[in-house]
Write a protein that holds these residues in place. Structure first.
Motif, PDB file in Angstrom:
ATOM      1  N   UNK A  48     -51.639 -23.619 -39.739  1.00 18.63           N
ATOM      2  CA  UNK A  48     -50.653 -24.489 -40.359  1.00 18.63           C
ATOM      3  C   UNK A  48     -49.321 -23.747 -40.442  1.00 18.63           C
ATOM      4  N   UNK A  49     -48.258 -24.411 -40.049  1.00 14.58           N
ATOM      5  CA  UNK A  49     -46.945 -23.788 -40.009  1.00 14.58           C
ATOM      6  C   UNK A  49     -45.963 -24.605 -40.829  1.00 14.58           C
ATOM      7  N   UNK A  50     -44.754 -24.081 -40.943  1.00 15.69           N
ATOM      8  CA  UNK A  50     -43.685 -24.829 -41.580  1.00 15.69           C
ATOM      9  C   UNK A  50     -43.344 -26.048 -40.721  1.00 15.69           C
ATOM     10  N   UNK A  51     -42.908 -27.124 -41.382  1.00 21.95           N
ATOM     11  CA  UNK A  51     -42.564 -28.334 -40.644  1.00 21.95           C
ATOM     12  C   UNK A  51     -41.511 -28.063 -39.579  1.00 21.95           C
ATOM     13  N   UNK A  52     -40.558 -27.190 -39.883  1.00 24.45           N
ATOM     14  CA  UNK A  52     -39.494 -26.886 -38.921  1.00 24.45           C
ATOM     15  C   UNK A  52     -40.038 -26.201 -37.675  1.00 24.45           C
ATOM     16  N   UNK A  53     -41.207 -25.575 -37.781  1.00 22.39           N
ATOM     17  CA  UNK A  53     -41.835 -24.943 -36.624  1.00 22.39           C
ATOM     18  C   UNK A  53     -42.720 -25.920 -35.865  1.00 22.39           C
ATOM     19  N   UNK A  54     -43.152 -26.988 -36.529  1.00 20.34           N
ATOM     20  CA  UNK A  54     -44.034 -27.966 -35.900  1.00 20.34           C
ATOM     21  C   UNK A  54     -43.245 -29.041 -35.173  1.00 20.34           C
ATOM     22  N   UNK A  55     -42.213 -29.575 -35.846  1.00 19.90           N
ATOM     23  CA  UNK A  55     -41.413 -30.653 -35.280  1.00 19.90           C
ATOM     24  C   UNK A  55     -40.118 -30.086 -34.702  1.00 19.90           C
ATOM     25  N   UNK A  56     -39.733 -30.522 -33.511  1.00 19.96           N
ATOM     26  CA  UNK A  56     -38.503 -30.015 -32.898  1.00 19.96           C
ATOM     27  C   UNK A  56     -37.266 -30.656 -33.525  1.00 19.96           C
ATOM     28  N   UNK A  57     -36.118 -30.120 -33.172  1.00 19.10           N
ATOM     29  CA  UNK A  57     -34.876 -30.676 -33.685  1.00 19.10           C
ATOM     30  C   UNK A  57     -34.823 -30.625 -35.199  1.00 19.10           C
ATOM     31  N   UNK A  58     -34.255 -31.662 -35.781  1.00 19.47           N
ATOM     32  CA  UNK A  58     -34.153 -31.753 -37.244  1.00 19.47           C
ATOM     33  C   UNK A  58     -35.091 -32.807 -37.822  1.00 19.47           C
ATOM     34  N   UNK A  59     -36.172 -33.111 -37.097  1.00 21.54           N
ATOM     35  CA  UNK A  59     -37.047 -34.197 -37.535  1.00 21.54           C
ATOM     36  C   UNK A  59     -37.918 -33.817 -38.725  1.00 21.54           C
ATOM     37  N   UNK A  60     -37.887 -32.552 -39.120  1.00 20.47           N
ATOM     38  CA  UNK A  60     -38.670 -32.162 -40.296  1.00 20.47           C
ATOM     39  C   UNK A  60     -37.989 -32.593 -41.584  1.00 20.47           C
ATOM     40  N   UNK A  61     -36.733 -33.043 -41.491  1.00 20.49           N
ATOM     41  CA  UNK A  61     -36.034 -33.490 -42.691  1.00 20.49           C
ATOM     42  C   UNK A  61     -35.100 -34.641 -42.324  1.00 20.49           C
ATOM     43  N   UNK A  62     -34.946 -35.566 -43.242  1.00 22.81           N
ATOM     44  CA  UNK A  62     -34.096 -36.724 -42.983  1.00 22.81           C
ATOM     45  C   UNK A  62     -33.835 -37.461 -44.285  1.00 22.81           C
ATOM     46  N   UNK A 232     -31.418 -38.190 -32.309  1.00 20.65           N
ATOM     47  CA  UNK A 232     -31.498 -36.920 -31.589  1.00 20.65           C
ATOM     48  C   UNK A 232     -32.670 -36.914 -30.611  1.00 20.65           C
ATOM     49  N   UNK A 233     -32.344 -36.914 -29.318  1.00 18.26           N
ATOM     50  CA  UNK A 233     -33.362 -36.730 -28.279  1.00 18.26           C
ATOM     51  C   UNK A 233     -33.101 -35.468 -27.475  1.00 18.26           C
ATOM     52  N   UNK A 234     -32.211 -34.621 -27.984  1.00 18.00           N
ATOM     53  CA  UNK A 234     -31.779 -33.457 -27.214  1.00 18.00           C
ATOM     54  C   UNK A 234     -32.847 -32.372 -27.136  1.00 18.00           C
ATOM     55  N   UNK A 235     -33.898 -32.484 -27.950  1.00 16.89           N
ATOM     56  CA  UNK A 235     -34.931 -31.450 -27.959  1.00 16.89           C
ATOM     57  C   UNK A 235     -35.880 -31.579 -26.776  1.00 16.89           C
ATOM     58  N   UNK A 236     -35.855 -32.717 -26.070  1.00 12.62           N
ATOM     59  CA  UNK A 236     -36.833 -32.994 -25.023  1.00 12.62           C
ATOM     60  C   UNK A 236     -36.332 -32.552 -23.649  1.00 12.62           C
ATOM     61  N   UNK A 237     -37.248 -32.045 -22.855  1.00 15.91           N
ATOM     62  CA  UNK A 237     -36.962 -31.843 -21.444  1.00 15.91           C
ATOM     63  C   UNK A 237     -37.206 -33.157 -20.714  1.00 15.91           C
ATOM     64  N   UNK A 238     -36.276 -33.560 -19.892  1.00 17.08           N
ATOM     65  CA  UNK A 238     -36.356 -34.846 -19.213  1.00 17.08           C
ATOM     66  C   UNK A 238     -36.638 -34.653 -17.729  1.00 17.08           C
ATOM     67  N   UNK A 239     -37.565 -35.425 -17.213  1.00 14.51           N
ATOM     68  CA  UNK A 239     -37.860 -35.387 -15.786  1.00 14.51           C
ATOM     69  C   UNK A 239     -36.705 -36.033 -15.025  1.00 14.51           C
ATOM     70  N   UNK A 240     -36.261 -35.378 -13.968  1.00 10.57           N
ATOM     71  CA  UNK A 240     -35.166 -35.885 -13.126  1.00 10.57           C
ATOM     72  C   UNK A 240     -33.924 -36.191 -13.956  1.00 10.57           C
ATOM     73  N   UNK A 241     -33.634 -35.316 -14.916  1.00 11.99           N
ATOM     74  CA  UNK A 241     -32.465 -35.468 -15.793  1.00 11.99           C
ATOM     75  C   UNK A 241     -32.460 -36.812 -16.532  1.00 11.99           C
ATOM     76  N   UNK A 242     -33.630 -37.363 -16.777  1.00 11.82           N
ATOM     77  CA  UNK A 242     -33.737 -38.604 -17.535  1.00 11.82           C
ATOM     78  C   UNK A 242     -33.648 -39.856 -16.693  1.00 11.82           C
TER      79      UNK A 242
END
Length: 433
Positions: A48-62, A232-242
């Motif tokens: 078990x880890x901190x939410x910030x380590x589990x979820x990418x970007x800022x999705x651990x808080x809103x 925010x979708x910037x945390x994802x790698x996109x195939x063929x630049x999206x």
């Protein structure tokens, strides 16, 4: 023996495959268990880890939701989320991110349109608030109205305690998706596309919002739903630049549900998929029309890979939305790996795990779940991978994981000469170890 979520194959809950496919599955399982050596002496547990380590970007808080609890269910995290629209329990990082993005989108829409609609006709904020008191609603489908969430609670919790998956099974009874008014359907798909929402989402809040906004447009309020959304979708790698995902979204937007079925049926026929498997996949209750389209378009994108058509037959093993998304996620991982690291030339199954062979004779194991840790089944998997690599003379073996690996599993893989990559589809993930 504990099995991972992707590995669980409850054939009694799966749409009935062809007899030949059943025989292949039985043989695959038999080979795995006969070939695996006896396990002893290793203990490991999910970290078990901190939410910030589990979820990418800022999705651990809103400001739009609060994550009250996170636990582990087999190989995935289980999140308990509180929002204005109810309290939800969602399994897997992938589906949780989808729900959190939907929650943020709905909230931003409501904040911007509150002054532009007639509150006497549509009070969306009140309609979308689910007052379930202290109950926890588990996302499940079909969902006719928001009130049905609480009504399904007892059955879902019972399924959870019994070890069954309580997650989404798609049906044709969704009153929000099936509409007799084609103009309403057009408005709904256009609004979903503009807002970045899945028009076939199993989230009843999303469906209710889209239906209300589509009704407003049909009534003459052309600007209804035309708001500025910042997600925010910037945390994802996109195939063929999206580009591939944009093409998929466009296909979903311009086709009715029936036309989308025909479109996917034609595409499956063009890539040479056997008719019985194609028909069974398109009727499979664990896959929404949008998820079916995603999988088929990614398969078409990977046309150069030998025997990739067999992958769709394997995907019939999905039992719910969690496992269905795992099959889609593996294709994205294969596509990104092929485009950016080394081309995959052939898809194979080792034990019950999907792997790929590169043109340079390296084997790549694709693991779609949140957690990889050493238990009996995974220790056997690593030993089987090593044995297959020795027999086939692979230059290298690499395990590519959507989620993270425990420290013990990293150690075991290094001892076994297996390279690994973690959080593969996230930009913060490692690409070579």
């Amino acid at each position: 023996m504990e099995k991972s979520r992707f590995m669980r194959m409850d054939l009694s809950r799966t749409a009935s495959p062809a007899c030949g496919l059943k025989a292949c599955r039985s043989l695959m399982l038999a080979v795995f268990f006969l070939a695996a050596p006896v396990f002893a002496g290793f203990t490991d547990s999910p970290e078990l880890k901190q939410l910030s380590e589990i979820l990418p970007g800022d999705y651990h808080r809103s400001g739009y939701y609060r994550i009250n609890d996170v636990s582990v269910n087999n190989d995935n995290y289980l999140f308990t989320i509180e929002s204005d629209y109810g309290n939800f329990r969602i399994e897997s990082v992938c589906l949780t991110l989808k729900y959190l993005k939907e929650t943020e989108t709905v909230s931003q829409v409501l904040n911007q349109i509150s002054d532009s609609v007639d509150p006497a006709r549509v009070d969306l904020k009140s309609q979308l608030r689910i007052r379930a008191e202290s109950a926890i609603d588990i996302l499940a489908s079909p969902l006719g109205t928001a009130g049905n969430l609480a009504g399904q609670l007892a059955r879902n919790l019972g399924d959870t305690l019994a070890g069954n998956s309580p997650y989404i099974i798609y049906g044709d009874s969704d009153e929000y998706i099936n509409t007799e008014d084609p103009n309403l359907g057009i408005h709904k798909r256009n609004i979903a596309h503009q807002l970045g929402l899945d028009v076939y989402s199993s989230n009843a809040v999303v469906q209710h919002l889209l239906s209300q906004l589509a009704g407003e447009r049909s009534a003459g309020n052309i600007s209804s739903g035309s708001v500025l959304i910042n997600i925010d979708n910037s945390y994802e790698r996109k195939v063929a630049d999206g580009r591939l995902d944009r093409e998929i979204n466009s296909v979903i937007r311009i086709h009715t549900r029936e036309d989308l079925y025909s479109y996917n049926e034609s595409l499956l026929d063009s890539i040479g998929l056997p008719e019985d498997i194609a028909r069974e996949f398109l009727a499979h209750p664990a896959y929404s029309p949008s998820l079916q389209t995603t999988i088929i378009k990614y398969m078409d994108y990977l046309y150069a890979i030998d025997n990739y058509r067999d992958y769709l037959a394997l995907s019939l093993l999905a039992t719910d939305e969690v496992t269905a998304h795992a099959f889609a996620r593996i294709l994205k991982m294969i596509a990104w790996y092929s485009d950016n690291i080394e081309a995959i030339s052939r898809i194979k199954v080792i034990g019950k795990t999907v792997s790929g062979l590169t043109e340079n004779n390296e084997q790549v194991i694709f693991y779609p779940d949140d957690l990889f840790y050493i238990d009996e089944s995974r220790q056997q998997l690593l030993e089987l991978i090593n044995e297959r690599a020795r027999v086939n003379g692979y230059k290298k073996v690499i395990l590519v994981s959507y989620g993270t690996l425990s420290q013990m599993s990293r150690t075991r893989m290094l001892e076994s000469n297996i390279d690994y990559m973690e959080e593969f589809l996230f930009k913060r993930g490692s690409l070579r170890n």
